[in-house]
Design a protein around this motif. Structure first.
Motif, PDB file in Angstrom:
ATOM      1  N   ILE A   5       0.860  -1.181   0.000  1.00  0.00           N
ATOM      2  CA  ILE A   5       0.000   0.000   0.000  1.00  0.00           C
ATOM      3  C   ILE A   5       0.894   1.228   0.000  1.00  0.00           C
ATOM      4  O   ILE A   5       1.814   1.332   0.804  1.00  0.00           O
ATOM      5  CB  ILE A   5      -0.912   0.034   1.241  1.00  0.00           C
ATOM      6  CG1 ILE A   5      -1.894  -1.134   1.191  1.00  0.00           C
ATOM      7  CG2 ILE A   5      -1.650   1.361   1.325  1.00  0.00           C
ATOM      8  CD1 ILE A   5      -2.805  -1.201   2.380  1.00  0.00           C
ATOM      9  N   CYS A   6       0.615   2.138  -0.913  1.00  0.00           N
ATOM     10  CA  CYS A   6       1.324   3.412  -0.975  1.00  0.00           C
ATOM     11  C   CYS A   6       0.305   4.522  -0.753  1.00  0.00           C
ATOM     12  O   CYS A   6      -0.822   4.439  -1.253  1.00  0.00           O
ATOM     13  CB  CYS A   6       1.992   3.605  -2.332  1.00  0.00           C
ATOM     14  SG  CYS A   6       3.258   2.377  -2.680  1.00  0.00           S
ATOM     15  N   TYR A   7       0.714   5.559  -0.029  1.00  0.00           N
ATOM     16  CA  TYR A   7      -0.205   6.667   0.230  1.00  0.00           C
ATOM     17  C   TYR A   7       0.554   7.915   0.630  1.00  0.00           C
ATOM     18  O   TYR A   7       1.675   7.842   1.117  1.00  0.00           O
ATOM     19  CB  TYR A   7      -1.223   6.303   1.312  1.00  0.00           C
ATOM     20  CG  TYR A   7      -0.598   5.931   2.637  1.00  0.00           C
ATOM     21  CD1 TYR A   7      -0.426   6.878   3.645  1.00  0.00           C
ATOM     22  CD2 TYR A   7      -0.181   4.631   2.885  1.00  0.00           C
ATOM     23  CE1 TYR A   7       0.144   6.533   4.857  1.00  0.00           C
ATOM     24  CE2 TYR A   7       0.387   4.282   4.099  1.00  0.00           C
ATOM     25  CZ  TYR A   7       0.549   5.233   5.082  1.00  0.00           C
ATOM     26  OH  TYR A   7       1.125   4.887   6.280  1.00  0.00           O
ATOM     27  N   GLU A   8      -0.060   9.065   0.394  1.00  0.00           N
ATOM     28  CA  GLU A   8       0.476  10.344   0.859  1.00  0.00           C
ATOM     29  C   GLU A   8       0.043  10.502   2.305  1.00  0.00           C
ATOM     30  O   GLU A   8      -1.128  10.342   2.633  1.00  0.00           O
ATOM     31  CB  GLU A   8      -0.088  11.503   0.036  1.00  0.00           C
ATOM     32  CG  GLU A   8       0.366  11.519  -1.401  1.00  0.00           C
ATOM     33  CD  GLU A   8       1.752  12.097  -1.588  1.00  0.00           C
ATOM     34  OE1 GLU A   8       2.306  12.679  -0.633  1.00  0.00           O
ATOM     35  OE2 GLU A   8       2.291  11.958  -2.697  1.00  0.00           O
ATOM     36  N   GLN A  19       1.031  21.619  -0.004  1.00  0.00           N
ATOM     37  CA  GLN A  19       1.972  20.624  -0.507  1.00  0.00           C
ATOM     38  C   GLN A  19       1.566  19.270   0.035  1.00  0.00           C
ATOM     39  O   GLN A  19       1.145  19.144   1.182  1.00  0.00           O
ATOM     40  CB  GLN A  19       3.394  20.916  -0.016  1.00  0.00           C
ATOM     41  CG  GLN A  19       4.078  22.051  -0.709  1.00  0.00           C
ATOM     42  CD  GLN A  19       5.507  22.187  -0.207  1.00  0.00           C
ATOM     43  OE1 GLN A  19       5.837  21.777   0.900  1.00  0.00           O
ATOM     44  NE2 GLN A  19       6.333  22.774  -1.026  1.00  0.00           N
ATOM     45  N   LEU A  20       1.682  18.249  -0.794  1.00  0.00           N
ATOM     46  CA  LEU A  20       1.374  16.907  -0.323  1.00  0.00           C
ATOM     47  C   LEU A  20       2.445  16.450   0.649  1.00  0.00           C
ATOM     48  O   LEU A  20       3.587  16.862   0.572  1.00  0.00           O
ATOM     49  CB  LEU A  20       1.275  15.929  -1.495  1.00  0.00           C
ATOM     50  CG  LEU A  20       0.021  16.084  -2.347  1.00  0.00           C
ATOM     51  CD1 LEU A  20       0.075  15.121  -3.521  1.00  0.00           C
ATOM     52  CD2 LEU A  20      -1.236  15.839  -1.543  1.00  0.00           C
ATOM     53  N   GLY A  21       2.067  15.566   1.541  1.00  0.00           N
ATOM     54  CA  GLY A  21       2.979  15.051   2.545  1.00  0.00           C
ATOM     55  C   GLY A  21       3.919  14.003   1.990  1.00  0.00           C
ATOM     56  O   GLY A  21       4.073  13.835   0.781  1.00  0.00           O
ATOM     57  N   VAL A  22       4.505  13.270   2.877  1.00  0.00           N
ATOM     58  CA  VAL A  22       5.492  12.252   2.552  1.00  0.00           C
ATOM     59  C   VAL A  22       4.804  10.994   2.019  1.00  0.00           C
ATOM     60  O   VAL A  22       3.776  10.588   2.534  1.00  0.00           O
ATOM     61  CB  VAL A  22       6.304  11.903   3.818  1.00  0.00           C
ATOM     62  CG1 VAL A  22       7.301  10.801   3.551  1.00  0.00           C
ATOM     63  CG2 VAL A  22       6.984  13.144   4.358  1.00  0.00           C
ATOM     64  N   MET A  23       5.386  10.395   0.984  1.00  0.00           N
ATOM     65  CA  MET A  23       4.848   9.132   0.455  1.00  0.00           C
ATOM     66  C   MET A  23       5.272   8.007   1.388  1.00  0.00           C
ATOM     67  O   MET A  23       6.447   7.865   1.704  1.00  0.00           O
ATOM     68  CB  MET A  23       5.377   8.873  -0.958  1.00  0.00           C
ATOM     69  CG  MET A  23       4.855   7.596  -1.579  1.00  0.00           C
ATOM     70  SD  MET A  23       3.069   7.529  -1.766  1.00  0.00           S
ATOM     71  CE  MET A  23       2.841   8.445  -3.259  1.00  0.00           C
ATOM     72  N   VAL A  42      -8.324   5.201   3.787  1.00  0.00           N
ATOM     73  CA  VAL A  42      -9.335   5.911   3.004  1.00  0.00           C
ATOM     74  C   VAL A  42     -10.371   6.545   3.924  1.00  0.00           C
ATOM     75  O   VAL A  42     -10.739   7.713   3.745  1.00  0.00           O
ATOM     76  CB  VAL A  42     -10.007   4.954   1.983  1.00  0.00           C
ATOM     77  CG1 VAL A  42     -11.232   5.588   1.370  1.00  0.00           C
ATOM     78  CG2 VAL A  42      -9.011   4.546   0.909  1.00  0.00           C
ATOM     79  N   GLU A  43     -10.831   5.806   4.917  1.00  0.00           N
ATOM     80  CA  GLU A  43     -11.877   6.317   5.808  1.00  0.00           C
ATOM     81  C   GLU A  43     -11.385   7.424   6.730  1.00  0.00           C
ATOM     82  O   GLU A  43     -12.178   8.232   7.193  1.00  0.00           O
ATOM     83  CB  GLU A  43     -12.484   5.179   6.613  1.00  0.00           C
ATOM     84  CG  GLU A  43     -13.352   4.265   5.770  1.00  0.00           C
ATOM     85  CD  GLU A  43     -13.947   3.091   6.540  1.00  0.00           C
ATOM     86  OE1 GLU A  43     -13.542   2.863   7.710  1.00  0.00           O
ATOM     87  OE2 GLU A  43     -14.808   2.400   5.968  1.00  0.00           O
ATOM     88  N   SER A  44     -10.081   7.486   7.007  1.00  0.00           N
ATOM     89  CA  SER A  44      -9.563   8.531   7.895  1.00  0.00           C
ATOM     90  C   SER A  44      -9.689   9.909   7.262  1.00  0.00           C
ATOM     91  O   SER A  44      -9.792  10.907   7.970  1.00  0.00           O
ATOM     92  CB  SER A  44      -8.100   8.252   8.253  1.00  0.00           C
ATOM     93  OG  SER A  44      -7.254   8.551   7.155  1.00  0.00           O
ATOM     94  N   GLY A  45      -9.671   9.975   5.925  1.00  0.00           N
ATOM     95  CA  GLY A  45      -9.792  11.258   5.241  1.00  0.00           C
ATOM     96  C   GLY A  45      -8.541  12.110   5.295  1.00  0.00           C
ATOM     97  O   GLY A  45      -8.512  13.209   4.761  1.00  0.00           O
ATOM     98  N   VAL A  46      -7.497  11.627   5.931  1.00  0.00           N
ATOM     99  CA  VAL A  46      -6.256  12.388   6.080  1.00  0.00           C
ATOM    100  C   VAL A  46      -5.243  11.985   5.028  1.00  0.00           C
ATOM    101  O   VAL A  46      -4.426  12.785   4.606  1.00  0.00           O
ATOM    102  CB  VAL A  46      -5.654  12.164   7.493  1.00  0.00           C
ATOM    103  CG1 VAL A  46      -4.311  12.848   7.640  1.00  0.00           C
ATOM    104  CG2 VAL A  46      -6.631  12.634   8.547  1.00  0.00           C
ATOM    105  N   HIS A  47      -5.313  10.756   4.588  1.00  0.00           N
ATOM    106  CA  HIS A  47      -4.324  10.227   3.651  1.00  0.00           C
ATOM    107  C   HIS A  47      -4.846  10.343   2.224  1.00  0.00           C
ATOM    108  O   HIS A  47      -6.015  10.137   1.957  1.00  0.00           O
ATOM    109  CB  HIS A  47      -4.007   8.775   3.999  1.00  0.00           C
ATOM    110  CG  HIS A  47      -3.583   8.628   5.425  1.00  0.00           C
ATOM    111  ND1 HIS A  47      -2.373   9.055   5.882  1.00  0.00           N
ATOM    112  CD2 HIS A  47      -4.230   8.140   6.502  1.00  0.00           C
ATOM    113  CE1 HIS A  47      -2.281   8.824   7.180  1.00  0.00           C
ATOM    114  NE2 HIS A  47      -3.408   8.273   7.581  1.00  0.00           N
TER     115      HIS A  47
END
Length: 75
Positions: A5-8, A19-23, A42-47
């Motif tokens: 899983i990859c995410y910002e 600016q987007l955060g760290v990958m 996905v449900e946290s809405g932060v990532h």
């Protein structure tokens, strides 16, 4: 099979607002564990930009990932 899983990770602070955060990348031995973690992100809405990749290279992201997680589609 390994799942990745990859995410910002949220939004970065600093002078350039928005600016987007760290990958970030996380690895899981089973599809169930990977999907459970993807749902949390996905449900946290932060990532942002959450994607799931299996060892064969298939990628699920955006709407296809949300559908795999059980999101419903409404008119």
């Amino acid at each position: 099979m390994t799942y990745r899983i990859c995410y910002e990770d949220g939004w970065a602070g600093g002078p350039a607002a928005l600016q987007l955060g760290v990958m970030r990348t996380e690895y899981f031995p089973t599809e169930y564990q990977a999907l459970t973690r993807a749902r949390e992100l996905v449900e946290s809405g932060v990532h942002h930009a959450v994607s799931l990749r299996d060892s064969s290279g298939r990628v699920l992201a955006g709407v296809p990932l949300q559908l795999k997680l059980g999101a419903s589609v409404s008119d």
